[in-house]
Design an enzyme around this catalytic site. Structure first.
Site, PDB file in Angstrom:
ATOM      1  N   LYS A 256      97.039  16.939  28.668  1.00 13.37           N
ATOM      2  CA  LYS A 256      96.662  17.285  27.299  1.00 13.37           C
ATOM      3  C   LYS A 256      95.456  16.442  26.895  1.00 13.37           C
ATOM      4  O   LYS A 256      95.404  15.241  27.209  1.00 13.37           O
ATOM      5  CB  LYS A 256      97.825  16.999  26.349  1.00 13.37           C
ATOM      6  CG  LYS A 256      99.068  17.809  26.663  1.00 13.37           C
ATOM      7  CD  LYS A 256      98.869  19.277  26.361  1.00 13.37           C
ATOM      8  CE  LYS A 256     100.140  20.075  26.642  1.00 13.37           C
ATOM      9  NZ  LYS A 256      99.998  21.483  26.243  1.00 13.37           N
TER      10      LYS A 256
ATOM     11  N   LYS B 158      98.362  19.060  34.980  1.00 11.53           N
ATOM     12  CA  LYS B 158      97.645  19.352  33.726  1.00 11.53           C
ATOM     13  C   LYS B 158      97.819  18.212  32.746  1.00 11.53           C
ATOM     14  O   LYS B 158      98.915  17.670  32.617  1.00 11.53           O
ATOM     15  CB  LYS B 158      98.150  20.658  33.118  1.00 11.53           C
ATOM     16  CG  LYS B 158      97.292  21.158  31.972  1.00 11.53           C
ATOM     17  CD  LYS B 158      97.596  22.604  31.638  1.00 11.53           C
ATOM     18  CE  LYS B 158      98.844  22.747  30.808  1.00 11.53           C
ATOM     19  NZ  LYS B 158      99.200  24.163  30.606  1.00 11.53           N
TER      20      LYS B 158
ATOM     21  N   TYR C 170     111.631  21.968  20.145  1.00  8.76           N
ATOM     22  CA  TYR C 170     111.650  23.242  20.860  1.00  8.76           C
ATOM     23  C   TYR C 170     112.880  24.052  20.456  1.00  8.76           C
ATOM     24  O   TYR C 170     113.999  23.530  20.460  1.00  8.76           O
ATOM     25  CB  TYR C 170     111.633  23.005  22.366  1.00  8.76           C
ATOM     26  CG  TYR C 170     110.281  22.577  22.900  1.00  8.76           C
ATOM     27  CD1 TYR C 170     109.138  22.611  22.108  1.00  8.76           C
ATOM     28  CD2 TYR C 170     110.141  22.159  24.218  1.00  8.76           C
ATOM     29  CE1 TYR C 170     107.905  22.233  22.610  1.00  8.76           C
ATOM     30  CE2 TYR C 170     108.902  21.776  24.725  1.00  8.76           C
ATOM     31  CZ  TYR C 170     107.790  21.810  23.917  1.00  8.76           C
ATOM     32  OH  TYR C 170     106.562  21.446  24.418  1.00  8.76           O
TER      33      TYR C 170
ATOM     34  N   HIS D 156     101.816  30.715  30.977  1.00  9.09           N
ATOM     35  CA  HIS D 156     102.269  29.603  30.155  1.00  9.09           C
ATOM     36  C   HIS D 156     103.776  29.490  30.279  1.00  9.09           C
ATOM     37  O   HIS D 156     104.491  30.494  30.226  1.00  9.09           O
ATOM     38  CB  HIS D 156     101.899  29.857  28.689  1.00  9.09           C
ATOM     39  CG  HIS D 156     102.509  28.869  27.733  1.00  9.09           C
ATOM     40  ND1 HIS D 156     103.462  29.233  26.803  1.00  9.09           N
ATOM     41  CD2 HIS D 156     102.301  27.546  27.589  1.00  9.09           C
ATOM     42  CE1 HIS D 156     103.800  28.157  26.105  1.00  9.09           C
ATOM     43  NE2 HIS D 156     103.127  27.127  26.549  1.00  9.09           N
TER      44      HIS D 156
ATOM     45  N   GLY E 176     106.300  17.103  25.093  1.00 15.20           N
ATOM     46  CA  GLY E 176     105.754  18.256  24.387  1.00 15.20           C
ATOM     47  C   GLY E 176     104.702  17.893  23.357  1.00 15.20           C
ATOM     48  O   GLY E 176     104.189  18.772  22.680  1.00 15.20           O
TER      49      GLY E 176
ATOM     50  N   ASP F 123      94.004  20.595  28.666  1.00 14.64           N
ATOM     51  CA  ASP F 123      94.522  21.520  27.640  1.00 14.64           C
ATOM     52  C   ASP F 123      94.291  20.913  26.268  1.00 14.64           C
ATOM     53  O   ASP F 123      94.852  19.862  25.956  1.00 14.64           O
ATOM     54  CB  ASP F 123      96.018  21.722  27.900  1.00 14.64           C
ATOM     55  CG  ASP F 123      96.684  22.673  26.914  1.00 14.64           C
ATOM     56  OD1 ASP F 123      96.004  23.145  25.975  1.00 14.64           O
ATOM     57  OD2 ASP F 123      97.877  22.953  27.093  1.00 14.64           O
TER      58      ASP F 123
ATOM     59  N   GLU G  20      92.056  24.608  28.822  1.00 14.91           N
ATOM     60  CA  GLU G  20      93.002  25.556  28.224  1.00 14.91           C
ATOM     61  C   GLU G  20      92.934  25.452  26.706  1.00 14.91           C
ATOM     62  O   GLU G  20      92.848  24.348  26.159  1.00 14.91           O
ATOM     63  CB  GLU G  20      94.393  25.180  28.734  1.00 14.91           C
ATOM     64  CG  GLU G  20      95.520  26.019  28.206  1.00 14.91           C
ATOM     65  CD  GLU G  20      96.820  25.719  28.965  1.00 14.91           C
ATOM     66  OE1 GLU G  20      96.753  25.297  30.140  1.00 14.91           O
ATOM     67  OE2 GLU G  20      97.892  25.884  28.364  1.00 14.91           O
TER      68      GLU G  20
ATOM     69  N   GLU H 146      98.867  31.374  25.572  1.00  9.81           N
ATOM     70  CA  GLU H 146     100.174  31.153  24.963  1.00  9.81           C
ATOM     71  C   GLU H 146     100.217  31.561  23.503  1.00  9.81           C
ATOM     72  O   GLU H 146     101.291  31.844  22.973  1.00  9.81           O
ATOM     73  CB  GLU H 146     100.617  29.693  25.131  1.00  9.81           C
ATOM     74  CG  GLU H 146      99.829  28.706  24.313  1.00  9.81           C
ATOM     75  CD  GLU H 146     100.222  27.256  24.617  1.00  9.81           C
ATOM     76  OE1 GLU H 146      99.670  26.718  25.591  1.00  9.81           O
ATOM     77  OE2 GLU H 146     101.040  26.678  23.906  1.00  9.81           O
TER      78      GLU H 146
ATOM     79  N   GLY I  69     106.927  25.986  30.129  1.00 12.66           N
ATOM     80  CA  GLY I  69     107.354  24.880  29.285  1.00 12.66           C
ATOM     81  C   GLY I  69     108.183  25.409  28.139  1.00 12.66           C
ATOM     82  O   GLY I  69     108.887  26.405  28.279  1.00 12.66           O
TER      83      GLY I  69
ATOM     84  N   GLU J 165     103.024  27.538  35.387  1.00 10.46           N
ATOM     85  CA  GLU J 165     103.254  26.218  34.786  1.00 10.46           C
ATOM     86  C   GLU J 165     104.709  25.793  34.959  1.00 10.46           C
ATOM     87  O   GLU J 165     105.629  26.619  34.882  1.00 10.46           O
ATOM     88  CB  GLU J 165     102.910  26.267  33.292  1.00 10.46           C
ATOM     89  CG  GLU J 165     103.047  24.908  32.613  1.00 10.46           C
ATOM     90  CD  GLU J 165     102.487  24.888  31.195  1.00 10.46           C
ATOM     91  OE1 GLU J 165     102.402  25.962  30.563  1.00 10.46           O
ATOM     92  OE2 GLU J 165     102.121  23.791  30.728  1.00 10.46           O
TER      93      GLU J 165
END
Lengths: 433, 433
Positions: free
Chosen positions: A218, A216, A32, A349, A22, A246, A272, A299, A351, A380
């Site tokens: 980051k 995807k 999270y 979105h 994450g 992203d 993104e 998101e 996750g 996703e």
């Protein structure tokens, strides 16, 4: 007639910051979390929903949900579109609470959590998963779910009706197709910013082997790192697999354009969250300057009014709705209708915790009863924390399976709620660990 | 070196819904409230700030302020621009709390309350009112206060410096002029939607007699009522007094245009909040279609990114900053610089509780050190609840007097805090009433 007789709100947090799952350019150490709500019925099943946060402030989010209790407790259990429309309007329309947004941030996510719990409750009572419960409604009923305030310059109720009515043909076939084949997924699991190059390459190859046709990564921390990582990923997956990137809002407009031009040789499919989710004109400027790379966001898009403008401005090539950011199912129906009107594909979105569980219902409903298209659409997939849910999302061969249990799949196991409750669960106190 | 050693947060509510003061088309029964914060120093004065809400949910707002405590308690008392910039960045930048916005709604108003309390503290320590404390900073220091993230496509630090440097000439003269003559006000007191026609006419005439050259009426409930009320007000004040109207977000774009065309014969000066404060393109469309009537908004504009776009889109003829909606003084300095860059006059939103007290500092700073202009600028004035403040706003002859006491004027009397504390103060329990 059964009634909602109580509401519980729990602060549930998972210590995801102990790993680097994450991690991204703006969120280096998320825990999270869910501000989790239970609507208790005096007869039959209860309803479950949540707002998703990343740790600190989950208690504030829980307080905002509690502030809605008097609007919900005492109501009949909602059983149809009209009751769910009325409940949504009442929650959004509280004139004093509205000041705290309006229709954005903590207060609006609280509305979303309660609205989603009401949908879960209604669908459980109807003995259908939410995607089927929604798809089985008539076009008139679906139009009636939506608050068209601030939307009529982009879509009118009549236009929405026409979209839904056009999708009536073939509805049963598409529902059967979803049940048989599921809905395409893409995976973010290889690309977290905290992962090593080796892990990135290994997980990228694994994703292709597992049947995904899009991954995807980051980006946005360091340009040289991003070039290296994107090159490695492209080498690992070959030219036929889409790679999205992203930036998690890291850039200003000018920097976004420069950075994406530097990454363009590796053929990224979309960028993104290149900049602030509030910056409609910024997304528009970026989209114009980096085409054919698409711009995606959602998101953190606070409500239907911002999505409306993103579409009006041709700022989005992909719309990423989120199940728990806006005012729940009702507002997401509005967003799906807007996307269909403007012909922009929706790739939700997910996750976080529980978002995969929820958004699959919305995409499947979209395919069956709204856009009637799967073109350039995928949900996703991030493979963590699903074990905490009683009706977890399952992906096989790059596709989400259709959920078949009644409800919205938001319910967590009782053991999870006990263990991860903050700050007094054993995961946080250190007891039994 | 003195330190911040504690933070108190209080839920303070005034039962304004018992009268119809403050009634408008979207807010029929507000109880003006403050989530009030005190920063305790171990030496010298404390600092005071608040977020403004209209009743329910003020407890949620207070919880969001408390979530910031660990960022503030233990810090040295801020004494200069650099310390205030650093504190603001730290509060906005908490990556977990940021998810709750980002930079909007409950979480961002909480940042604003604490940032404003820190400015109050710093200015008290410097023995200056905030408007002078700010005006006495160098252009470099003022530029350093601002977070330019997401702004550089509209204003760069160099451009901001140039605006401030150009305003250096005549600064002392303008400060003296403010001290001698104050700053022009306009009044909303005649125009609340719940008032009778007789009261509207009487208060409109009184406003002119009191020296105001502009009044404001709430509209948006019923068109025939609005036509009648605007005609009566125009007859009462004559052609030389500006009349602004305020729809409090009641309309969609098309309706706003129609409604304002129906009111145009009575020459309204601006229409305030014609539609959703999130709808930049909507405000742009309305502004184009109803010119020369100006479009104004701001009390619900969530942050500098939305104001930036409103200015880029030429959607605003008047920018109405709010002292307690955005991230405090630092972000309002950014907004003043944006307005100066685009040449749009700032007429702050006030009313509520304590907003008049705060915004006068920002407008006076703007005149002394930023725009250096008073043209078409006036601060809203609503004459209620000032008695609760230790340094209340005072208007004489249609002008706000310059505050002279040190600080940001946010402090309430101890007796007010005891009486109006929710839910346990005697105003709410019914004791001693």
């Amino acid at each position: 007639m059964p009634h909602i007789v109580g509401m519980d709100v729990l602060d549930v947090r998972f210590p995801t910051s102990r790993e680097l799952d994450g991690s991204d350019a703006m969120n280096p150490d998320p825990d999270y979390s869910a501000a989790y709500v239970v609507l208790h019925a005096d007869e039959g099943p209860d309803g479950y929903g949540f707002a998703f946060t990343i740790g600190r402030g989950n208690d504030v989010q829980a307080a905002a949900i509690r502030a809605l209790e008097s609007h919900v407790v005492g109501l009949p259990v909602p059983q149809d579109a009209a009751a769910l429309a009325s409940l949504s309007q009442q929650l959004v329309g509280d004139s004093q609470l509205r000041w705290l947004g309006p229709e954005k941030g903590v207060a609006h996510m609280a509305v979303g959590a309660v609205v989603n719990a009401a949908w879960d409750l209604a669908a459980r009572r109807a003995d259908k998963p939410v995607w089927q419960f929604l798809s089985d409604m008539t076009p008139e009923e679906i139009v009636g779910l939506v608050d068209f305030r601030y939307l009529t310059d982009a879509i009118t109720p009549d236009e929405a009706y026409e979209i839904l009515n056009n999708a009536q043909a073939g509805k049963a076939e598409r529902a059967n197709e979803i049940l048989a084949n599921g809905y395409r997924a893409y995976t973010t699991s290889p690309g977290w910013l905290g992962y090593s190059d080796d892990k990135l390459v290994r997980l990228s190859k694994q994703a292709v082997a597992d049947g995904f046709d899009m991954i995807k990564l980051k980006v946005g921390g360091d340009l040289d790192d991003d070039i290296r990582r994107l090159r490695l990923a492209r080498q690992a997956v070959g030219d036929d697999i889409r790679i999205a990137v992203d930036a998690n809002q890291r850039w200003d407009v000018g920097i976004a354009v420069e950075w994406m031009r530097a990454l363009a040789p590796f053929n990224p499919y979309w960028i993104e969250e290149p900049t602030s989710p509030d910056d409609i004109l910024g997304h528009q400027a970026i989209a114009e300057q980096i085409a054919p790379i698409k711009v995606a966001t959602g998101e953190h898009v606070q409500n239907r009014v911002v999505f409306k403008q993103m579409l009006q401005a041709k700022a989005l090539g992909v719309l990423q709705l989120d199940a728990a950011r806006v005012g729940g199912v009702n507002e997401n129906v509005a967003i799906l209708l807007l996307a269909a009107k403007f012909g922009v594909p929706v790739c939700p979105h997910a996750g976080g915790v529980g978002l995969c569980e929820l958004v699959r219902h919305l995409s499947m409903f979209d395919y069956v009863a709204v856009s009637a298209s799967k073109a350039d659409r995928a949900i996703e997939w991030v493979d963590h924390l699903h074990e905490h849910f009683t009706d977890p999302a399952i992906v096989r061969g790059g596709h989400y399976l259709a959920p078949r249990k009644p409800g919205f799949s938001a319910r967590m196991h009782d053991a999870t709620l006990r263990r991860y409750r903050f700050p007094d669960g054993p995961e946080w106190t250190g007891e039994n660990s």
